[in-house]
Enzyme design. Sequence first.
Site: not given
Ligand SMILES: Cc1ncc(COP(=O)(O)O)c(C=O)c1O
Length: 422
Positions: A138, A215, A218, A241, A379
């Site tokens: 992401h 990270d 998900q 999430k 993203c």
């Molecule tokens: C794999 C992953 N990393 C990071 C993020 C960013 O999360 P946040 O917008 O809650 O900071 C997301 C959000 O969709 C994500 O799917």
Amino acid sequence: MKSAVNEIRAVEAAHLQFDVARWREDFPILKQTVHGKPLVYLDNAATSQKPASVIDCENRYYTTLNANVHRGIHDLSQRATDAFEAAREKVRAFINAADTKEIVFTRGTTEAINLVAQSYGRSRFKAGDEILVTEMEHHSNIVPWQLLCEQTGARLCVAPIDDAGMLRMDKLEALVNPRTRLVAIAHVSNALGTVNPVRRIIDLAHAVGAPVLVDGAQAAPHLNVDVRALDCDFYTFSGHKLYGPTGIGVLYGKAALLDAMPPYQGGGDMISRVTFEKTSYNALPFKFEAGTPNIAGTIGLAAAIDYVEAIGLDAIAAHENDLLDYATRRADELPGLTQIGTARDKASILSFTLEGIHPHEIGTILDHRGIAIRTGHHCAMPVMDHFGVPATARASFALYNTRSEVDALIEGVREVQALFGQ
Ligand SMILES: Cc1ncc(COP(=O)(O)O)c(C=O)c1O
């Protein structure tokens, strides 16, 4: 062998007992109609819906408990602080961290990764150092490292994926070397659903002395996360999430690493003493929590963890895997549909394109049937580049989704194709 069979039986049993109709009742938003049709919410990877217990918890906080934490001698402030710190303990237990001082509350995954990049990396990294990420990250796990590279002269290295959306482990292994100063990887890809072999990657990185940030944005809603079993150095996830509020997230870091890192932001709560000559900093985890935190969100996150734990993450995962298998099979029946992301190990995400139809058209037409999916680059533009598409349509499943909602999605996609004369 016997224990593997028992495990499969337990997962099957959990799925059979999964009372999705009952859990749906817990989510007030699911009762509404959109464009006159029952809402079919399949955009859970972007954010999931909230059960009444989480909504009530935030409401109760503001109606009975609201006060600033850590500073007040009065009763309300002490009770708010107790609830806030109880939430930290809840998160600690949820991911099996060793100590609550390893749990830092942030605004979300994005802020947690930026915190590590700036606090861990900025004072340590220099020209010639390498930061290793993967092609499926992401943007939140790419851009903070690019900023750090610009600031320090370090280099961003990228482990590629194959056409199923799986990591090329041979390439990744070759990229891990003594110059590698940090590895940052998604536990589960938001664009493809791929579940990465993080434990193996952590072992490879540790063999060259590089810490690993996982990270888990998900992963936390779908998998049991045990940071000590993984032996990761940092783990990040977002409350929203995980059926929790927006604006609250978690950074887990091993205490020794966090202890050695400078503060990320300055302000109230993160100090122990301030003079104009010198400021000394608070103990962990407060050193990283400058300013008034998202108190209601933190307590709401604890309620969300209570909620998923009451159902059981194994049961939730079994239900979602069933939905994903079913959706994958049904999508395969549609001529002109290409699934993007067909890894062996996947969680809850069906990404696809339709021949000759832009994903935004798919999203718009489905929306008119009350079906909410996400369309775009998610993203994860490098993933789109890998597959040579500008965007995909993505359906993502949560504990309250049903097979009949998958049927509605497939029917909707057929209608899209029909409208385009296919
Ligand atoms: C794999 C992953 N990393 C990071 C993020 C960013 O999360 P946040 O917008 O809650 O900071 C997301 C959000 O969709 C994500 O799917």
